[in-house]
Each structure stands twice: as C-alpha cells, then as structure tokens.
Design a protein around this motif. Structure first.
Motif, short mmCIF file in Angstrom:
data_model
loop_
_atom_site.label_atom_id
_atom_site.label_comp_id
_atom_site.label_asym_id
_atom_site.label_seq_id
_atom_site.Cartn_x
_atom_site.Cartn_y
_atom_site.Cartn_z
N GLU A 204 13.04 -1.09 -3.80
CA GLU A 204 11.62 -0.36 -3.65
C GLU A 204 10.48 -1.13 -3.11
N TYR A 205 10.52 -2.52 -3.12
CA TYR A 205 9.39 -3.32 -2.60
C TYR A 205 9.56 -3.30 -1.04
N LEU A 206 10.70 -3.31 -0.51
CA LEU A 206 10.77 -3.30 0.81
C LEU A 206 10.65 -1.86 1.51
N VAL A 207 11.01 -0.72 0.84
CA VAL A 207 10.75 0.49 1.29
C VAL A 207 9.17 0.80 1.18
N ASP A 208 8.52 0.34 0.12
CA ASP A 208 7.06 0.35 0.19
C ASP A 208 6.47 1.55 -0.40
N ASP A 209 7.21 2.55 -0.80
CA ASP A 209 6.62 3.86 -1.12
C ASP A 209 6.37 3.38 -2.78
N VAL A 210 5.08 3.80 -3.05
CA VAL A 210 4.71 3.83 -4.46
C VAL A 210 5.86 4.82 -5.08
N SER A 211 6.84 4.51 -5.88
CA SER A 211 7.82 5.19 -6.20
C SER A 211 7.51 6.36 -7.38
N PRO A 212 7.77 7.71 -6.81
CA PRO A 212 7.28 8.84 -7.90
C PRO A 212 7.91 8.64 -9.24
N TYR A 213 8.87 7.74 -9.52
CA TYR A 213 9.47 7.46 -10.77
C TYR A 213 9.09 5.91 -11.33
#
Lengths: 681, 681
Positions: free
Chosen positions: B102-111
C-alpha cells in the motif's frame, strides 16, 4: 430525489443569524470603505455591472469544474476564454471590462500571455515598423502569441539560456537551434496548445569580425516567431512544441515546451527598438540601457504586487465569515449552557486570521504605490530618461518577493485556520491556492530576486558613505546619510523607538532596521570584501527589511494624509496598521521583554479589530460567484451549501461500487473489472 | 513518433555525472545507515521483496493518474485497493507486507479506515462477545467498516456531537436520529461509497429515572451499525449516506456524510467493553476511565508521529537530489568560465533544505520513542493499569501537532526550494503534499489539541509546586521540582547554556525553556486565575516548547547511547542533531548577539553536512517508484524524465485546439462547440 434531509436545518444559532449579529455589532459603513478601496477607477461599478452577465451564462458555472480531468478542464478553459473574448465584442467591453469578466470567471486564461507578455513586449521592445505590422494582428487576436524565455535548464539565470539565434549573413536570416535537451523552452504559458506565434528569447550569435567562422554571443535577445501553421495549427517543420503536463495549479494554462531544429527566421524577426543587427554587415548595436530588455518582467512584477491584495482579501473573507459561523465549545470559564463560541473569538484563531485581514489593507496601499512608481518610470523611459529605472526595478523585485509570499502563505494560513472544512472543496480556496502558489516562483524566484534589491541598496549606501555630509538626493539617500552621520556620534546607536504607543515611531523603527542592515551589508561586501554567495541569507533578510519598511511607511502615509474616511473606519484602519506592523515586528524583537509587551499589544489590537472583522471583509466586496465557497458565503448558509454540494451535486454519488475485494467488478452491476480503467492510463 | 528531440541530451555536467560526483565525495555507507534507520523490523527487506511485484502490475503504473477526473481516479483507487487485497491472499502476505505494498502504491486506500480505525475500535471498545462476533467478519473483509464520529457542525468538540442514540425501553433498541442538518456525519473515510458498516458515535440518551418521558444524555458513545444492504449496496431505509465531494487531497478516499431518520439498531450495537446499558432496566454503567473512549484516536496520532519521518524524507530526497543536479549561475566572485553552481551550494537553498534533512532524523528517533510509549501504555491498560494514559495522551497530542506541522511545512518548503520545476507534476510532490495537508487537521486540529498538552503540564507543575523538596516521581516531576527550588536561589535565573559548543547544553536549554514556560502558565492559570481562553496563544507555545524539548532530548539520547554506528555517519548525525536543534532555537533566541552567533554556527553546520546531503537522502532508501519524481530520480536523469512526461506521456498533446476566438469550435476539426463540455458540468 426528495428525502428526509430536505426538511433538516442547521442547529441554532445558524450562519445567517450569526453573520447578522456580526454585522449589527459593527458600525463600519461597508459601502463607504468599499468605494474607498476599489471605487477610484470604477472597479466596483464594473463588477456590479458585469457580474450578472457572467452569472447567467451556463458555461461559467463553477459547480462541476472540480470534477473534471485535466484534458476536460483545459477544454472548458479554452471554451470559456473564447466565449469571454466574443462577449467583449458583443457587449463592446473595454479591456478593463473584459479583465473584470476574466477575474470573476477565475480561470487562469489560456490566452493570458497573449495580452500580458506578448503584446507588452511588442509595445516595449519592437521597432516602430514592427509595431505597425504586429500590433493590429495582436489586438484583433488574428494571431495568438506567447512569451518563451525560460528553458528546461535555465530560468533564473537568463544569461545562461541555451537556445541559439545564429546570424546567417548569406541568407540574411537567423537560425534558431536548440543544441541540447535543456535548451528546450519550458513553462511558457499559452504556447503549449494555443499560440501560433511567440516571442522567443535566444542567444544572439554573430560572426566574430576577426574570424568569420567563429561566432560571438551577444546575450539573450527577443525574436518574434511564427510557431504553428495558421490553417492546420500544427507546429511548423523544425519545431517541436507541446504542453508540459499536469502541475500544482494553472490547470487551464498550457505551459509549453518548445525546441528548434535549425529553424530559419527573417532578419525582421529580431525586436529592434533597442538592439539591432545591421542586415548588410552583421554589425551589432547595443541597447543604451541593457536593463530595458527586462521591461516586461518589471511590468508583470508590479502587477503581481498590485493584485496580491484581492487574492488575500478573498481568503480572508472566507476565513473571517466561516470562523464567525463555526462554533465549537462553550467558554471553559463561562456559561456552560450558552451557545458555543464562534471560533473567531479564540485568540489562537485570531492570531492566524486577523493579522492577515490587516495585511490586505497593507497590500492595498503598497499596490497603489507600486503602480504609481511603475507608471511614472515608464513615462520617464518613453522620454529617454532612465534615472528611475534602477529604483523601480529594485522596488518591484523586493515587493514582488514580499507581497506574493505574504499572500501565498496567507491563503494557506486561512485555509488551515478553518479546520476540516478548510480541506474540502467547499472552502473555495483550492484552485486559488494552487494557482497562486506559482507566484513566489514565476517572473523571478522570491529568494533569488532579493539579490537585486540588496545589490541596489549596497550601491546606494556606497554612494552615501562617500559624501555623508552633503544633502541627500532623495529620501533614501538622506536617510542613509543621516544614519552614517549618527554613527559618528557616541551613544546614538542606542536610539530606541516607542513602537507600542507611536504610529510614527513604528515607521522610524522599520526604517532604522532596514538602514542598519544596509550598512552592515555594505560593510561586509564593500569594506571586508566578503564573498557574495556567503552573504546570501543576510542579503535576503536585508531585502525583506527594505520591503517591509516600504509597506509600513506607505500604510502610515496613506492614513496620515487621508481626509476622506469617516469614523470608525479610520480608527479601525489605524488598528490594522498597528497590528500588521507589530505582527511583522515580532520577528525582529531583540529582547524577551519586547516580545512579551508586543504579544499583549497584539492581543489587545486583535480584540479591537475583532468586532469589525466581518464588515471589514464585506468591504472588499468580493461576490459569492467569485468566492465559490460554501464557507465564505455572504449570507452564512454554510452548512446548507456544503450539504448541497455533497448530496446533490457530487457525481461520485451516482455510482454504486462493489466493495467485495474478491470480486473483480468495480462499478456494481457493470460486470467491468478494474482493468477497464487501464485504457485511460 | 520519432523526431529530432530523440537525439538531444542535456547540457553537461548532466544529472548522472553530478550525482555520481556527489556520491563519490561522501564516504557515508548508505547501506549501513539505511539498515540502521529502517532495518530493525525488516522494513527494508520487505520493501526490496515487494517492490518488483508491485512495479510489474500495470494497474499500479503512476504514469497517467494525474490526468484522471475525480470519479475516474476514485475508480482506479478502488480497483487498486481490491487488487492489493487479493494479492495479499495470493502472495500470502502478512499485514506488514500488505502495508508495504500500500505504501509503495501510495494511494490513500479507500479501505484505509476499515483496517485503521474500524477494527481498532472493535478491538479496544467492544466486549468479548462483540469481538467474537465481529472480528472474523472484519478480518476477512466480509464486511467493510468505517468510523463515523465527526459531524458537519462538530469535529474538535466531540461532546457537542448532535446525532442521538435514544434508548427505547419498549423494544430494547437504540434509535439513531439526526435532529439537524449539522448533525450529519461528515469526513468519515471509507464510508462515502464503500463501507457497509460503521462505528457510529452518538449521544447516548437514556430515560431520566425520575421522569421517564425525559431523556438524559450520557455523552458520545460508539455503536456498530450496518449502513448499506449487503446485496444491493444501497443505503438502508432511514439512512442517507454519500461522498462529500472533491477535496484538497485524498482523491481516492470517499469521505462521507451520513444522516439517520429514526433508524433502529439493537441493544448489542452499543460497544460495551467499558460502558454498558442494562437492557432490562436501562441503567447506565460508566467507564472506569472515560479517556479510554479516545483510545483509537491516540493510536492514530502516535502512528502519525511515526510516519512523519518517511514523508519528509521523501520530500528531502527529491529536493536534495534535484538541487544538486540543478545548476544556475557561475560563482559571482569565482571562475566565470567554469560550470554553473549546483543550487544546493547557495546558502539560501541550504537554509531551506538542510535543516529539513536534519529534521528527518529528528522525526525518526521521536517516532520510535512514541511507538514505544504507546505500546507500553497499551500493555498497561490491558492489565488494568491506567497510570500512563495521561502521559501518553499528552505526548501523542503534542507530538502529533508538532511533527505533522514540521512535515507538512517541510514538504512545501522543499517544493518551493526547487523553483519552477517544483510547481510541476514531475516534482512528485503534488499528491503527497495535497494528501499530507490533511494531517495538521485530522484526528485533532494541531492548534486545538495543544491545549491538552498544556492542561497536563499545568497539572504536573501544580503537583510539583506542592512538594518541591521531595524526590521526583519521574523525570518531568524531578525537573519541575528542581526548577522550583532554583527559583528560590538568587541569581540562578541567569543560568545560561553554551548551546554553541555543548550538545548536552542544547538539551538542557530546551528543557529549561519548556519548564520555565510551564511554570509561567501555571502562575497565570492557577495563581492569577486568568481566563483559559485568554491564554490560548501562550499555551500553544508551551505545548510546542514541550514537544520540541522531547524531540531534541530523544535525538541526543539516541546518539549518545548508540554503539553501532561507524564514522563518518555518527559525526554527520551529530551535526544533523545540532543543526536541527539550533535551527529551531533561532526563534527562541533572546538577544541580537545570540542570533548572530547562531546564524554563523548554522551556516557552518550546513557547510559540514552539505557534502553528505545526497548520500544521507539515499540512506532513506526511498525507491523511484514511490517517489514518482522526475526531479528526485536516483540516477539524476532529471531533464530526460521531465521531457518524457511532457512530450511522450501528456494526453493533452494528442488534442489539436482551434485558437480562433470567433469560431465556436474547441477541438480543431471536430466541429463541436464549447457547450459540449456543459454535459460534463
């Protein structure tokens, strides 16, 4: 679709009730103050007349613009800009009226550089024949032009530009050529997708008279160049040009990159009012005043100084109104059953917003002064008198640096002072914040150009030191000489000013500080011959002190000389003057005791300004259409508007998602998996 | 399409050459420093393992995401988040490994809220039976949950929440009802479009035992509520819920609004680990420790303190690398023919970037200390020992406020220090900046929560004053008592520390300042009984001084106790410690002489750190994929990357526009007029 929320109202006291009380408790005449601030050149009258025309045009609705992609948003920007220009014809608007319409629509126009830098450069740098040919085409928008100076590798250091304009004495042409990738033009607004012409700044390379296969660079010069075909709008052969892509702000602007491959332009392309190349001999004529080449830069800088007030007023309007309406906590030491307090009654909110409210007025007077100095200097220059050029250049550099940073930081401070809703789209500050953050950098980086102020000031001090006992040639010179004479007298350095009680002493104190720093910089650089770069931080502070001194003195002079303002406007503006000056002064205080007394004086001034805060922002007369802010609405229907934007206007709520991670489908019932989005990537 | 630009290279020395030299001139072992900073819990190993898996997945390509509209960008966010969760299953990732992805993809996750606040609240606030029922559903993502506390009208003042949960003793149910529009839940992440469940915080209304048709509020309590149908994903009857619309950042998060119309939930919905309502009698049992209800808030705050280091390190990495590669002007007093200077060699650039580079390390040690304090306090609380709760709450509030502001302002300072290109999408800082700007506000506004620190400190000081001659119960108490004893001795207030030469004196000096301010606040509030609100600015400064003191002391202790680091890493980290502390201290200096000597000491420290700057940021080991920055690339191909993004990737350049304002057409040859865009509005 009607639902139970249609019947809900905000808790009491609601926004309209609160703002009503705020306006009742202050006896400021907002009409009078508004006219005083913005009435003189007909601004308010124009605003009132043009606003309804703009508001009724569906293309200018701001309701959905935050939901568009960059390409769609840019298309909307072009559509709006073209419509605005047609409306200028239809309504027979003057240029000022057209500018008002642009200001209200609030898109950075993709044609902005055409009218701001392109035409100004032609007017200032082109020869009379060139003007006769080009101005009609530009004024009628038959051609669209941009200004291409900055490159991928060079912005601040204009002399380091890499694009070459080599004189071919055989064909009597210049050959534009980008020798490297970093020579690509970059950031040039209006050029990425729209313009078909541009002023292109390139190194003028002329044959070395002593060895004709060698070339000598005569530094950067402006050329007018057609870059796209007038029929197909495709780049001409030998030119690569396009938009540089997404940015922090300026979403409706097509900032460009552009490179040339041995691209030939005629001799007449070189703007030749000041510099010339003889087409027969290839001989170069230098401009009498090399600084003139930066004339249009000074124009843009002084415009930025002037425009900073309304940008900051906009943020202050939203912040003051919303933080009156927003209530949070009862008074910890007071009535626990009463309504919660307006957050603007907390000193921690006041200390962020009220000094900025005071700053709007400071910027106002400085903006007017800068315009006056610019106009006078231009008149002198047109007459061939270049004496005021250096002063104007220094003043516009220092003030551009200070005023744009005050406004840019001020917008963000206002936004943060509004808590959570300040982060939402309903704040109305997202676009203006993103757009305005370009200003500390463009047309001379704010940290860089302060060197120009420092160099000017050191030069003036060096001159003053040479004959301190003669009369000053102007106010600065007189002040510098007085400072030098005082230095000889023992004990005079202990001179202090009563800034807590005397408005005039505030001015003197700012001036003394700026002068002492000028002398210190002179000593370091001229006497001790310290390396320039090692002094940069000190020189930056010197520039800031000079500019602060100008703003404070200008504010003081304006209020001292005013004979028109009624009470209590005048008293409140004096309080704003004090708050602005003392708030800035805090960073200059020299002892803890100073700091403590300044802090309580600042808190006392804020308490005096607080009751008038809403009426003071009302006086800037910024219409709701321009604010586009649920939080800053004139009528205080903050929460209804926020809810309307969320519940009725948000397109995302028309989409039902499939939240189950083990299913590939994204939009419920569509059957389409996430990879469908890949086609957009 | 190939063109002449394919063969162009940047001017020399180019980025790779420059960064190569930078890395050669510093003998810091980046591997060792990286392992020291991030190796302990396997972070670096995880990063190295998971990065290639992420990079090869087309859905995670960041190339075009800046060009999407909000709805499309949200869809992409959902698609990525679901894929990430599936990859967790496929690759059998631990939660830490999943977080790394998640950290690498760097989107604030909607989950994000599902795993951050929803599950944490159930773990901390739900009874054992409730946990047994809900945790398997949550951990398997069978249900998706959010945390709905903040309302349209109330955020900071949690006790002022308006949503009601009224106990119906007849049906043994709670009735959730929004009496006003401002009672609407607001900002609640993951709830706008995705979640089907939520923790809903509402005023618990129970019948008044003395008059059963009256209700008494027992304050806000958490309930677990199903909000959407598990099949259709539509809101249940009596609930209105949706996404609030565009925001400054968090484009992939569906922050929600939600209202209830007499919506009934069972008795078991109330989370009842600490507070209970007897279903038979309607009797209320209070929690032993009311502060426990804010447990998950403290968790989130301490996480923010810990995460600040890597956010700022990211901005510093980009700024240090780019300002090494960027060259502008030859040395004014040096060789005019040599290459232009790296802008990082200008003190005016150093003073903005290098103190922030030092701050990354300060945040690192503080983050570790905060995590340790949080974990220990949680262990104590689980054992029923609540003594460390108040300290943890104060420390996490003060540090959340200080660390998030240091990081948020730091990102923007880095961005501006990069001049024009810092404004462009190639900076890689736009999304992280927009997202991170939420942090100073969420989970307790940074200006507001400093009151909690001040209240705690005043309480501690009040206790210390009562028995100054007894031994301190902890470090703070001992320090406070020593201060009080010293106050009795004449002359001791003149105690000064040699902060320019002693690292230990720096700590003592920060501690003395914080203690003196604590005593001053105690005097004002407890002795002089000054109104709390009139002291707010002072209390804010007190909190800041306390937190600064913690950061400096933690940094000092960590370096003093270290036995592992080799040279020159250790020396450079000590210089970073000094630079960080003295840079902050500048604002606390009491005399002009102090300021002058501090300024030259700071400049000297910067000169010492400067040669190691690139290697220091390298040591944070932030991969290019995460940076997504042309300016901050490890290899220095800055200009090639910027050009690639503009010339080859920008979709706007596939559209040819019609620039003629008198023609309605927008896209050349399409014949479509601007009004076509209206359908998108």
């Amino acid at each position: 679709m009607p639902d139970f929320t249609d019947n809900l109202r905000p808790s009491q006291p609601d926004g309209p009730t609160t703002l009503g009380r705020e306006r009742q408790q202050s006896n400021i005449a907002t009409e009078e103050l508004g006219q005083y601030l913005l009435g003189s050149d007909g601004f308010l009258e124009r605003q009132a007349r043009i606003l309804p025309i703009i508001e009724q045009e569906p293309l200018f609705s701001k309701e959905q613009q935050q939901n568009l992609s960059r390409p769609e948003r840019f298309k909307l920007g072009v559509a709006r800009a073209k419509l605005l220009r047609r409306m200028k014809d239809t309504h027979k608007w003057s240029y000022l009226e057209y500018q008002m319409a642009e200001y209200l629509v609030d898109d950075v126009s993709p044609y902005f550089l055409h009218m701001e830098m392109f035409i100004t450069t032609i007017r200032e740098q082109a020869s009379e024949e060139q003007q006769a040919y080009w101005l009609p085409l530009i004024e009628s928008w038959k051609i669209i032009g941009a200004y291409a100076q900055t490159e991928l590798g060079h912005g601040s250091n204009v002399r380091g530009l890499e694009l070459e304009a080599r004189w071919d004495s055989r064909t009597k042409e210049f050959v534009l050529h980008s020798p490297t990738l970093t020579a690509s033009k970059w950031w040039n607004g209006s050029l990425g997708r729209l313009a078909n012409h541009a002023i292109v700044v390139a190194q003028l390379l002329l044959p070395d008279p002593s060895s004709l296969d060698q070339y000598i660079s005569h530094g950067p010069h402006p050329f007018i160049v057609q870059v796209r075909d007038m029929k197909t709008h495709q780049p001409l052969n030998g030119i690569v040009v396009g938009d540089i892509g997404p940015k922090y702000g300026y979403i409706t602007m097509d900032n460009a990159y552009m490179l040339f491959d041995q691209f030939r332009i005629p001799h007449t392309a070189m703007l030749s009012r000041y510099s010339k190349v003889d087409p027969k001999t290839g001989t170069y004529t230098k401009p009498e005043q090399p600084a003139l080449i930066y004339g249009s830069l000074t124009y843009v800088r002084s415009n930025m100084v002037h425009r900073a007030r309304l940008v900051l007023a906009r943020a202050a309007t939203v912040a003051v109104r919303y933080s009156s309406v927003r209530r949070q906590f009862q008074d910890r030491d007071g009535d626990k059953k009463g309504p919660e307090m307006s957050v603007l009654d907390y000193p921690t909110v006041q200390i962020r917003i009220l000094p900025l409210l005071a700053t709007t007025f400071a910027l106002h007077y400085t903006g007017l002064a800068m315009q006056a100095v610019y106009k006078k200097a231009r008149r002198d220059i047109e007459k061939g008198d270049f004496r005021s050029l250096a002063h104007m250049h220094s003043m516009s550099s220092g003030l551009k640096s200070l005023c744009t940073i005050l406004a840019a930081d001020g917008i963000e401070t206002c936004r943060r002072a509004m808590g959570g809703h300040g982060f939402g789209g309903g704040s109305g500050l997202i676009q203006v914040n993103n757009d305005y953050l370009s200003k500390p950098t463009v047309e001379g980086d704010n940290w860089m150009i302060t060197q120009q102020v420092a160099a000017y000031v050191i030069k003036r001090m060096t001159a003053a030191v040479k004959s301190p006992d003669t009369a000053g040639v102007d106010e600065t010179d007189a002040r510098f000489k007085e400072f030098i004479r005082n230095k000889r007298r023992p004990g005079s350095e202990k001179q202090t000013y009563d800034i807590l009680n005397s408005d005039f002493h505030i001015v003197k104190s700012f001036e003394l500080r700026a002068t002492a720093m000028a002398y210190e910089a002179y000593e370091q650089r001229v006497i001790k011959e310290r390396n320039w770069n090692s002094l940069l931080i000190q020189l930056h502070k010197l520039s800031r002190a000079q500019s602060e001194s100008i703003i404070v003195a200008t504010f003081f002079d304006a209020l001292s000389n005013d004979k028109a303002l009624s009470e209590p406007i005048k008293t409140v503006l004096w309080d704003c003057y004090r708050l602005f000056a003392l708030y800035i002064f805090r960073t200059n205080a020299v002892s803890q005791a100073d700091l403590n007394s300044l802090a309580s004086r600042v808190q006392e001034l804020m308490a005096r300004i607080r009751p008038h805060a809403v009426k003071l922002v009302d006086s800037w007369m910024i219409p709701d259409y321009l604010l586009d802010s649920a939080l800053g609405r004139y009528d205080g229907h903050v929460y209804e508007d926020l809810f309307n934007r969320a519940h009725r206007l948000n397109p995302l709520n028309r989409i039902t998602f499939n939240p189950n991670y083990w299913e590939d489908e994204i939009v419920k019932g569509s059957g389409h998996n996430g990879r469908g989005i890949l086609s957009k990537l």
